[in-house]
Design a protein around this motif. Sequence first.
Motif, PDB file in Angstrom:
ATOM      1  N   LEU A 165       0.807  -1.222   0.000  1.00  0.00           N
ATOM      2  CA  LEU A 165       0.000   0.000   0.000  1.00  0.00           C
ATOM      3  C   LEU A 165       0.842   1.273   0.000  1.00  0.00           C
ATOM      4  CD1 LEU A 165      -2.835   1.297   0.227  1.00  0.00           C
ATOM      5  CD2 LEU A 165      -2.561   1.159   2.708  1.00  0.00           C
ATOM      6  N   ALA A 166       1.807   1.355   0.919  1.00  0.00           N
ATOM      7  CA  ALA A 166       2.607   2.577   1.029  1.00  0.00           C
ATOM      8  C   ALA A 166       3.367   2.824  -0.276  1.00  0.00           C
ATOM      9  CB  ALA A 166       3.581   2.460   2.202  1.00  0.00           C
ATOM     10  N   GLU A 167       3.937   1.761  -0.815  1.00  0.00           N
ATOM     11  CA  GLU A 167       4.697   1.853  -2.064  1.00  0.00           C
ATOM     12  C   GLU A 167       3.788   2.286  -3.224  1.00  0.00           C
ATOM     13  OE1 GLU A 167       6.027  -2.056  -2.934  1.00  0.00           O
ATOM     14  OE2 GLU A 167       7.051  -1.510  -4.811  1.00  0.00           O
ATOM     15  N   CYS A 168       2.602   1.713  -3.271  1.00  0.00           N
ATOM     16  CA  CYS A 168       1.681   2.026  -4.367  1.00  0.00           C
ATOM     17  C   CYS A 168       1.236   3.487  -4.285  1.00  0.00           C
ATOM     18  CB  CYS A 168       0.466   1.093  -4.316  1.00  0.00           C
ATOM     19  SG  CYS A 168      -0.572   1.201  -5.781  1.00  0.00           S
ATOM     20  N   ILE A 169       0.936   3.942  -3.087  1.00  0.00           N
ATOM     21  CA  ILE A 169       0.497   5.340  -2.942  1.00  0.00           C
ATOM     22  C   ILE A 169       1.671   6.293  -3.202  1.00  0.00           C
ATOM     23  CG2 ILE A 169      -0.337   7.068  -1.281  1.00  0.00           C
ATOM     24  CD1 ILE A 169      -2.298   5.095  -0.213  1.00  0.00           C
ATOM     25  N   ARG A 170       2.875   5.903  -2.760  1.00  0.00           N
ATOM     26  CA  ARG A 170       4.045   6.769  -3.002  1.00  0.00           C
ATOM     27  C   ARG A 170       4.272   6.946  -4.499  1.00  0.00           C
ATOM     28  NH1 ARG A 170       8.059   3.964  -0.394  1.00  0.00           N
ATOM     29  NH2 ARG A 170       8.545   2.900  -2.341  1.00  0.00           N
ATOM     30  N   GLU A 171       4.252   5.843  -5.242  1.00  0.00           N
ATOM     31  CA  GLU A 171       4.483   5.940  -6.698  1.00  0.00           C
ATOM     32  C   GLU A 171       3.355   6.707  -7.379  1.00  0.00           C
ATOM     33  OE1 GLU A 171       5.416   2.209  -8.555  1.00  0.00           O
ATOM     34  OE2 GLU A 171       6.887   1.688  -7.015  1.00  0.00           O
ATOM     35  N   THR A 172       2.156   6.548  -6.856  1.00  0.00           N
ATOM     36  CA  THR A 172       1.011   7.261  -7.438  1.00  0.00           C
ATOM     37  C   THR A 172       1.139   8.763  -7.198  1.00  0.00           C
ATOM     38  OG1 THR A 172      -0.369   5.306  -7.076  1.00  0.00           O
ATOM     39  CG2 THR A 172      -1.523   7.408  -7.383  1.00  0.00           C
ATOM     40  N   ARG A 173       1.562   9.133  -5.993  1.00  0.00           N
ATOM     41  CA  ARG A 173       1.742  10.556  -5.696  1.00  0.00           C
ATOM     42  C   ARG A 173       2.876  11.143  -6.539  1.00  0.00           C
ATOM     43  NH1 ARG A 173      -0.579  13.354  -2.243  1.00  0.00           N
ATOM     44  NH2 ARG A 173       1.247  14.690  -2.153  1.00  0.00           N
ATOM     45  N   ARG A 174       3.910  10.353  -6.784  1.00  0.00           N
ATOM     46  CA  ARG A 174       5.008  10.844  -7.631  1.00  0.00           C
ATOM     47  C   ARG A 174       4.478  11.116  -9.048  1.00  0.00           C
ATOM     48  NH1 ARG A 174       9.759   7.101  -7.072  1.00  0.00           N
ATOM     49  NH2 ARG A 174       8.619   5.897  -8.628  1.00  0.00           N
ATOM     50  N   ASP A 175       3.655  10.186  -9.556  1.00  0.00           N
ATOM     51  CA  ASP A 175       3.035  10.401 -10.870  1.00  0.00           C
ATOM     52  C   ASP A 175       2.228  11.686 -10.897  1.00  0.00           C
ATOM     53  OD1 ASP A 175       4.037   8.238 -12.159  1.00  0.00           O
ATOM     54  OD2 ASP A 175       2.118   7.212 -12.467  1.00  0.00           O
ATOM     55  N   ILE A 176       1.425  11.881  -9.846  1.00  0.00           N
ATOM     56  CA  ILE A 176       0.570  13.083  -9.804  1.00  0.00           C
ATOM     57  C   ILE A 176       1.430  14.332  -9.916  1.00  0.00           C
ATOM     58  CG2 ILE A 176      -0.951  14.473  -8.314  1.00  0.00           C
ATOM     59  CD1 ILE A 176      -2.006  11.785  -7.139  1.00  0.00           C
ATOM     60  N   GLU A 177       2.529  14.353  -9.130  1.00  0.00           N
ATOM     61  CA  GLU A 177       3.400  15.529  -9.150  1.00  0.00           C
ATOM     62  C   GLU A 177       4.094  15.682 -10.497  1.00  0.00           C
ATOM     63  OE1 GLU A 177       5.961  15.401  -5.657  1.00  0.00           O
ATOM     64  OE2 GLU A 177       4.130  15.006  -4.479  1.00  0.00           O
ATOM     65  N   GLU A 178       4.694  14.572 -10.965  1.00  0.00           N
ATOM     66  CA  GLU A 178       5.455  14.652 -12.210  1.00  0.00           C
ATOM     67  C   GLU A 178       4.573  14.988 -13.408  1.00  0.00           C
ATOM     68  OE1 GLU A 178       9.058  11.604 -10.915  1.00  0.00           O
ATOM     69  OE2 GLU A 178       7.823  11.145 -12.665  1.00  0.00           O
ATOM     70  N   MET A 179       3.317  14.563 -13.359  1.00  0.00           N
ATOM     71  CA  MET A 179       2.428  14.801 -14.490  1.00  0.00           C
ATOM     72  C   MET A 179       1.655  16.107 -14.331  1.00  0.00           C
ATOM     73  SD  MET A 179       1.231  10.828 -14.980  1.00  0.00           S
ATOM     74  CE  MET A 179       0.868  10.675 -16.727  1.00  0.00           C
ATOM     75  N   GLY A 180       1.922  16.825 -13.247  1.00  0.00           N
ATOM     76  CA  GLY A 180       1.317  18.140 -13.061  1.00  0.00           C
ATOM     77  C   GLY A 180      -0.192  18.105 -12.913  1.00  0.00           C
ATOM     78  N   LEU A 181      -0.681  17.142 -12.168  1.00  0.00           N
ATOM     79  CA  LEU A 181      -2.136  17.001 -12.018  1.00  0.00           C
ATOM     80  C   LEU A 181      -2.586  17.421 -10.618  1.00  0.00           C
ATOM     81  CD1 LEU A 181      -2.428  13.495 -13.720  1.00  0.00           C
ATOM     82  CD2 LEU A 181      -3.186  15.691 -14.690  1.00  0.00           C
ATOM     83  N   ILE A 182      -3.861  17.719 -10.499  1.00  0.00           N
ATOM     84  CA  ILE A 182      -4.477  17.980  -9.190  1.00  0.00           C
ATOM     85  C   ILE A 182      -5.338  16.767  -8.878  1.00  0.00           C
ATOM     86  CG2 ILE A 182      -5.988  19.503  -7.866  1.00  0.00           C
ATOM     87  CD1 ILE A 182      -5.248  21.724  -9.847  1.00  0.00           C
ATOM     88  N   ALA A 183      -4.970  16.009  -7.838  1.00  0.00           N
ATOM     89  CA  ALA A 183      -5.638  14.719  -7.633  1.00  0.00           C
ATOM     90  C   ALA A 183      -5.519  14.285  -6.179  1.00  0.00           C
ATOM     91  CB  ALA A 183      -5.002  13.660  -8.541  1.00  0.00           C
ATOM     92  N   PRO A 184      -6.537  14.601  -5.352  1.00  0.00           N
ATOM     93  CA  PRO A 184      -6.515  14.132  -3.969  1.00  0.00           C
ATOM     94  C   PRO A 184      -6.683  12.614  -3.881  1.00  0.00           C
ATOM     95  CG  PRO A 184      -8.595  15.234  -4.478  1.00  0.00           C
ATOM     96  CD  PRO A 184      -7.702  15.436  -5.655  1.00  0.00           C
ATOM     97  N   ILE A 185      -6.104  12.050  -2.814  1.00  0.00           N
ATOM     98  CA  ILE A 185      -6.178  10.603  -2.571  1.00  0.00           C
ATOM     99  C   ILE A 185      -6.939  10.371  -1.277  1.00  0.00           C
ATOM    100  CG2 ILE A 185      -4.834   8.543  -1.974  1.00  0.00           C
ATOM    101  CD1 ILE A 185      -2.624   9.540  -3.784  1.00  0.00           C
ATOM    102  N   VAL A 186      -7.826   9.406  -1.317  1.00  0.00           N
ATOM    103  CA  VAL A 186      -8.619   9.067  -0.150  1.00  0.00           C
ATOM    104  C   VAL A 186      -8.868   7.567  -0.236  1.00  0.00           C
ATOM    105  CG1 VAL A 186     -10.779   9.598  -1.376  1.00  0.00           C
ATOM    106  CG2 VAL A 186     -10.741   9.666   1.106  1.00  0.00           C
ATOM    107  N   GLY A 187      -8.894   6.903   0.914  1.00  0.00           N
ATOM    108  CA  GLY A 187      -9.043   5.462   0.731  1.00  0.00           C
ATOM    109  C   GLY A 187      -9.395   4.677   1.953  1.00  0.00           C
ATOM    110  N   HIS A 188      -9.957   3.490   1.648  1.00  0.00           N
ATOM    111  CA  HIS A 188     -10.267   2.484   2.664  1.00  0.00           C
ATOM    112  C   HIS A 188      -8.995   1.668   2.863  1.00  0.00           C
ATOM    113  CE1 HIS A 188     -14.095   3.933   1.454  1.00  0.00           C
ATOM    114  NE2 HIS A 188     -14.148   3.245   0.336  1.00  0.00           N
TER     115      HIS A 188
END
Lengths: 471, 471
Positions: free
Chosen positions: A360-383
Amino acid sequence: MSLASLQAVVERDQTAIDLVVKILAQRFGERFSQAKALREQHGHTTTWLPNQAPDGVVFAHSTEEVAEIVRICAEHGVAIVPFGTGSSLEGHVNAPAGGISVDLSQMNAVLEVHAEDLDCRVQAGVTRKQLNEYLRDTGLFFPIDPGADASLGGMAATRASGTNAVRYGTMKDAVLGLTAVMADGRIIHTGGRAKKSSAGYDLTRLLVGSEGTLGIITELTIRLHGIPEAIAGGVCSFADVESACNAVITTIQCGLPVARIELLDALQVRACNAYSRLDLPESPTLFLEFHGTEAGVREQSELFGEIAADHGGGAFTWATKAEDRNKLWQARHDAYWASLGLRPGAKGVSTDVCVPISRLAECIRETRRDIEEMGLIAPIVGHVGDGNFHVLVLVDVDDADEVERAEQFVERLNWRAIDMEGTCTGEHGVGQGKMKYLEREHGAGLDVMRTIKKALDPRGILNPGKVVLVD
Amino acid sequence: MSLASLQAVVERDQTAIDLVVKILAQRFGERFSQAKALREQHGHTTTWLPNQAPDGVVFAHSTEEVAEIVRICAEHGVAIVPFGTGSSLEGHVNAPAGGISVDLSQMNAVLEVHAEDLDCRVQAGVTRKQLNEYLRDTGLFFPIDPGADASLGGMAATRASGTNAVRYGTMKDAVLGLTAVMADGRIIHTGGRAKKSSAGYDLTRLLVGSEGTLGIITELTIRLHGIPEAIAGGVCSFADVESACNAVITTIQCGLPVARIELLDALQVRACNAYSRLDLPESPTLFLEFHGTEAGVREQSELFGEIAADHGGGAFTWATKAEDRNKLWQARHDAYWASLGLRPGAKGVSTDVCVPISRLAECIRETRRDIEEMGLIAPIVGHVGDGNFHVLVLVDVDDADEVERAEQFVERLNWRAIDMEGTCTGEHGVGQGKMKYLEREHGAGLDVMRTIKKALDPRGILNPGKVVLVD
């Protein structure tokens, strides 16, 4: 946004549709409508997927009426799309082949409550909030809570879950039995009221998650739970998403029977503060709830406090009063709407994935890196107790480059989850939006799904263009 | 005992079988056998159903070998019967059409343990005890425990459960994913390692409980649980079965998270005292176990004590030492063998049903009245927290009248359970013995099961004559 690769090539026979429309109009009178606004409201409305309206909408009042509608459509080879509240997120209620939307929202009776067996029987149009309202004086509750006040039939059809799933399971676990109308108009009753059975194929769980493509769910027998003697809950902030995730992982691995454990990243907290008038620190935050006896929830809370401290978590803010807790959880449920408020005018591209908790931590970390690198606005929320999280990419649909980046981002996230031995959807379902990921996730199993679809719906009239495509 | 009504009329093509036997003998050498004793041991051996031996037995070592065997049999239209440990009770491993028994007992490797995700991957021949032995140093355990030390593949195929199911669920809940060989030799992987998914049809749960008639399970991904910090358990006697049942009903309705709650009627207690050298009072008795923290199990035990007292239960005998508890639970697991000891030489006709918990006392009362009125010897034992119980009728097979009465008794019990909105089998499965009850239990749903069977196994080679019959 190009959807060519996502959508079914489904044939549309206008002559047959016109005939079915005439038959239904005569048979159902005012309960059948072709009004444009109503038809569009019965196509996809909740995210970026284009609206594909049905040719007509019929409001059914009974299983027998649904069976009659299906027989009429089946005779003429016209598509049928079941509709509950229209809150699904992957285009489940779109009508790419036109046809008839069968609206079950008026089938909203709670038929039986067996408090002594912790179960009830409801019509498919009953919503989760309506059921809990009905149960108010029984000491029982129904725990499964997707963001929207969805219908129970729709929740079963998409195998929905929500914030309590980490303790109480998903619709797969909650549904004891179903009444469904099959593609030829046959009515079947699956499962029963026994808590377990080994008597034949598990048709209940074949229909749960089949998204209206194998049968139309019209009634459900549902497992309930006793309202816990004590509930404790609150929020805890962390320095970064990774620390929060690691606290979750430890909690689950310790076997702490947490009832809810939800992650909001800093951006999501900011959105919720604004939308729901909270004043939480704008850093990654866990929302928690413990259910049990007075002593039990105290013990669980203390144990979690130790785990949080080990991972650098801030002090708890415990919501001891029910109204404070309700405010927190209402904010959590409104996270989707809160996020849209971050960028007025933008479309929200919602996606959900689920991975083994250790990833989980790894998946969210890589996802957040994508968000930043791709210049997107994208909040994360999850179960996050289930390893399940959502990303809502806020897209300016007039910016072709941004749309392209958002599409790439979503694809990368889904491939990543599958490659981590996870799934392309933890709870939203496949609909139209996730069909392209199933081959990689299921391999030859996808052919078996197609074989089942063909066998149970040989003419392909039930919610065509969703989940699997057949010849 | 006449089985004409129970068994499949399945065609047998001796020429094709002889050819397949030659091919398999050449391909698998000493791992293929036609020895009579081995063949008979691979037919039904555990109760009164007659033994129907396969024509040959092949010991597979890998999924690929199973696929190869299936392709050979499929090419020639020869039946295949998957075999784990042969401990099923309803004729699941009989070969009414002859053919090949595929023995998976040598596929007994634990492939991966992901302690951090509370899951593992095993080959289908691993038994439940072997898995728990393997897990010994991990702090994890696998809770599902049918009476026998069954293979996990067989347990999944029959949707097995056991004494811990009231808390930890059944194989339906424990299996996260499967590798299976389909009727055409295709290998599929279902599910995954995410804790939940909404990505398409639930093939995992379609195969779980399909008894080898839709595919042969060769590997499983299984959910594990942390060994609880504290375990408390013991026994409690009651004046009559009804009081014991009512104590169980109250316990479940209160939401007490009991880990095990098992009923033994007076006759079963007598059998266990003799077989397992216990000295329990010979009256209806509950065996209990609580899992949790030290404080939690103390609280649960006290709550149960109050409930038991309300229902006239005797004083608890708490087994605080692990070896005392293990002796009790071993006795519970040996109940089947203990019962056979009540009447040496008799055959045990085993049956299990499951009803909504509110009907449990009534169902057992009527069942006991039948036993008395029909002059049978039949101890009752059950996983009563789930509303599930077993009756083992001890029959002198040379007494035609008694055999007839036993058969009538079993039928009446199964109809009774179905009429109480329960099921004809809570955990044993359908096999050959329960096929005749499915029409009443499932109605038109049975046709849907037949459609699925036909679609996935058009030649009907996978474990024919079990669960459903097709043309």
